[in-house]
Write a protein that holds these residues in place. Structure first.
Motif, PDB file in Angstrom:
ATOM      1  N   LYS A 152      25.442  88.064 108.773  1.00 33.57           N
ATOM      2  CA  LYS A 152      26.762  88.020 108.137  1.00 33.57           C
ATOM      3  C   LYS A 152      26.847  86.765 107.261  1.00 33.57           C
ATOM      4  O   LYS A 152      26.121  85.787 107.471  1.00 33.57           O
ATOM      5  CB  LYS A 152      27.895  88.058 109.155  1.00 33.57           C
ATOM      6  N   TYR A 153      27.747  86.822 106.270  1.00 32.08           N
ATOM      7  CA  TYR A 153      27.846  85.705 105.344  1.00 32.08           C
ATOM      8  C   TYR A 153      29.228  85.670 104.718  1.00 32.08           C
ATOM      9  O   TYR A 153      29.965  86.650 104.715  1.00 32.08           O
ATOM     10  CB  TYR A 153      26.777  85.824 104.248  1.00 32.08           C
ATOM     11  N   SER A 154      29.567  84.508 104.165  1.00 32.85           N
ATOM     12  CA  SER A 154      30.777  84.361 103.359  1.00 32.85           C
ATOM     13  C   SER A 154      30.416  83.487 102.170  1.00 32.85           C
ATOM     14  O   SER A 154      29.600  82.569 102.278  1.00 32.85           O
ATOM     15  CB  SER A 154      31.908  83.727 104.178  1.00 32.85           C
ATOM     16  N   THR A 213      30.488  88.007  96.823  1.00 33.37           N
ATOM     17  CA  THR A 213      30.016  89.050  97.727  1.00 33.37           C
ATOM     18  C   THR A 213      29.484  90.198  96.883  1.00 33.37           C
ATOM     19  O   THR A 213      29.738  90.286  95.678  1.00 33.37           O
ATOM     20  CB  THR A 213      31.169  89.563  98.612  1.00 33.37           C
ATOM     21  N   LYS A 252      24.619  76.427 105.773  1.00 31.36           N
ATOM     22  CA  LYS A 252      25.444  76.501 104.574  1.00 31.36           C
ATOM     23  C   LYS A 252      24.598  76.042 103.385  1.00 31.36           C
ATOM     24  O   LYS A 252      23.965  74.999 103.421  1.00 31.36           O
ATOM     25  CB  LYS A 252      26.684  75.617 104.709  1.00 31.36           C
ATOM     26  N   ALA A 298      27.559  79.086 100.050  1.00 33.04           N
ATOM     27  CA  ALA A 298      27.428  80.317 100.827  1.00 33.04           C
ATOM     28  C   ALA A 298      27.116  79.945 102.270  1.00 33.04           C
ATOM     29  O   ALA A 298      26.166  79.195 102.538  1.00 33.04           O
ATOM     30  CB  ALA A 298      26.321  81.204 100.259  1.00 33.04           C
ATOM     31  N   LYS A 299      27.940  80.458 103.194  1.00 35.97           N
ATOM     32  CA  LYS A 299      27.727  80.208 104.621  1.00 35.97           C
ATOM     33  C   LYS A 299      27.036  81.427 105.220  1.00 35.97           C
ATOM     34  O   LYS A 299      27.511  82.558 105.075  1.00 35.97           O
ATOM     35  CB  LYS A 299      29.064  79.957 105.313  1.00 35.97           C
ATOM     36  N   ASP A 320      31.787  81.225  98.723  1.00 33.71           N
ATOM     37  CA  ASP A 320      32.886  80.481  98.118  1.00 33.71           C
ATOM     38  C   ASP A 320      32.538  80.241  96.656  1.00 33.71           C
ATOM     39  O   ASP A 320      31.802  79.311  96.308  1.00 33.71           O
ATOM     40  CB  ASP A 320      33.067  79.152  98.857  1.00 33.71           C
TER      41      ASP A 320
END
Length: 548
Positions: A110-112, A476, A175, A120-121, A114
């Motif tokens: 999984k990732y998020s 994303t 991160k 990118a986390k 910004d």
């Protein structure tokens, strides 16, 4: 019996058929039945002959591929084309690309992202290297730092160079900080990840997390891969043996002899060769685009309506069939066909002379001379010169086809073929109206270089560049696709380039071959762990397929 000679031959035939229709129908039924019986008997006889000759088809659990004499198998330093493709089934990246070049997680669970701060986390999946060591965030950090240290010595430096640093947040979390938010694209995270405990620069066969692992390597002979028992996905069942082949021209013959299982043939006549050898052939879209460029210093061509009119006048389908031998596909824009899952059915600028005429009318070009050519506001013939490199026959033929297509709508085009060096010089000095060009894209499909001020002189590409910057931001997959929708509409309206076609390669395999997924130009062994094939063997021969 007297024959009525006054009747014509067709009348006599009709009278005969009318009088004997019942007999004829019965005869046809009998003959059809006999032919069916013959076909069945022949089929049975063929099968019997095959058995009598001892020929049967046997499932083979080893795939055989051809490769050149590579210099190194090191995944981070080798610039060998074969190593690049092999690395994709031995190593995984943080992300990968699907057939539509959409980004999707690979080693990331999984990732998020910004986009504002260019970060990118990431959370890593539970995975192991082929030596049994667990994948950690420290391996990712180590890989990135190693590629940075290698600099241009690594083919992946162009991706990693955009990363500022990595912050390890936990055993499987990290991160990534990019240097610029406009370069913070997740498709920069597609390089192979290596183990910090096992990787040594210059070493061949270091462990990876992919479906296969290196097993045996006999330089200039064979390279053997075995299934990685620690792979997190569906396990491969059989081995892969790469055979070193010096002459690529011999590969098709080796496929015919069941000595090579599959091969990507880039020749323009790959389909003809496969058919002639009774082999399976699947067309694969290449990254090689053929396009028409415009000189925006030309007053008429600077108007997008003229560019649209030209696009509607060109019969790209005919050009593909006649000038590229059918080994190409159309695309709605300069982007790859089906990019980001965009539908490729039909073509946005399918040939339509009525639309061309309407656009030319809007431009005030509705008067013609005695030869049928349009006249501009000063009474001069609307005339363009199309520049093309004379060493490429397909492009020369295409230039002539475009000239013919535009002549049909009243636009006169002169073809100017120049040798490569003179062609490049003419482009640089803006000595053209139209030109035919080609571009080989990287799998990232970053088009920034195509829209800089030197590549497309005189065109205000600020809106396009803004979209391209967003495309390369930390987005994303869904946001990136949404951004592309806007860019795609803008390119369709502006027509800064008119894409004629994308060339295709030929995936050629043995006759008895099965695969649910086709390769791509950037991943030619895509999901090969699920490929199946059968080899013709002699039942009387006890020496069946053995390990190589």
């Amino acid at each position: 019996m007297l024959i009525d000679s006054s009747k014509s031959r067709p009348q006599k035939i009709f009278d005969f058929l009318h009088a004997h229709i019942l007999v004829i129908i019965v005869g046809i039924v009998i003959v059809s039945s006999l032919l069916s019986m013959v076909a069945i008997i022949t089929s049975d006889d063929d099968e019997k002959d095959r058995e009598d000759n001892g020929i049967v088809y046997e499932d083979i659990d080893t795939l055989y591929f051809a490769m050149s004499n590579i210099k190194s198998l090191n995944p981070l330093t080798s610039k060998d084309e074969d190593t690049y493709y092999i690395s994709q089934i031995v190593y995984d990246g943080l992300f990968t690309l699907d057939e539509g070049l959409n980004i999707k997680p690979d080693l990331v669970s999984k990732y998020s992202a910004d986009a504002k701060n260019g970060t990118a986390k990431l959370t890593l999946r539970k995975a192991k290297f082929s030596d049994g060591d667990s994948l950690t965030a420290y391996d990712v950090e180590y890989t990135i730092d190693t590629i940075k240290d290698l600099g241009s010595g690594s083919p992946y430096y162009r991706y990693v160079n955009k990363i500022d640093y990595v912050e390890v947040l936990g055993t499987r979390s990290l991160k990534v900080y990019f240097k610029k938010k406009n370069d913070a694209s997740l498709d920069n995270l597609v390089f192979p990840i290596v183990s910090r405990n096992s990787y040594e620069s210059g070493t061949d066969g270091v462990p990876g997390t992919g479906p296969y692992k290196y097993y045996k390597y006999n330089k200039q002979r064979t390279l053997t891969l075995k299934p990685n028992k620690y792979y997190f996905g569906e396990k491969a069942q059989g081995k892969i043996v790469f055979k070193f082949i010096k002459n690529n021209k011999s590969i098709v013959g080796l496929i015919t002899a069941d000595m090579i299982t599959a091969y990507i043939n880039k020749a323009s006549d790959a389909d003809v060769i496969a058919e002639d050898r009774n082999l399976k052939y699947t067309s694969i879209t290449s990254p090689e685009a053929e396009y028409l460029g415009f000189n925006f210093k030309n007053e008429l061509l600077a108007d997008k309506k003229m560019r649209q009119a030209i696009a509607y006048a060109i019969d790209a389908e005919s050009i593909i069939n006649e000038n590229y031998g059918g080994t190409a596909v159309m695309s709605d824009s300069i982007y790859y066909p089906g990019f980001m899952g965009k539908s490729t059915e039909g073509k946005r600028f399918s040939v339509d002379q009525r639309k061309t005429a309407a656009l030319l009318e809007e431009l005030g070009l509705n008067q013609t001379n005695g030869e049928g050519y349009l006249l501009d506001k000063n009474g001069n013939i609307v005339e363009f010169t199309i520049l093309v490199n004379s060493n490429d026959e397909s492009r020369l033929d295409t230039a002539s086809s475009i000239a013919d297509d535009l002549a049909k709508v009243g636009i006169k085009v002169n073809v100017k073929g120049l040798e490569w060096d003179r062609y490049l010089k003419a482009l640089k000095n803006n000595r053209y109206d139209l030109y035919l060009g080609g571009y080989i894209f990287d799998k990232q499909f970053n088009l920034k270089s195509l829209f800089d001020k030197d590549a497309i002189k005189g065109y205000n590409s600020s809106d396009v560049q803004a979209y391209l910057d967003r495309m390369e931001s930390s987005l994303t997959a869904e946001k990136q696709a949404e951004t592309f929708d806007g860019l795609d509409l803008l390119l369709a309206d502006e027509v800064p380039y008119y894409c004629i076609c994308y060339k295709t390669y030929g995936f050629t395999t043995v006759k008895h071959f099965e695969s649910q997924v086709s390769p791509t130009f950037f991943d030619i062994y895509r999901e090969c762990e699920n490929w199946k094939w059968q080899k013709a063997v002699n039942v009387s021969d006890d020496n069946h397929d053995s390990d190589s």
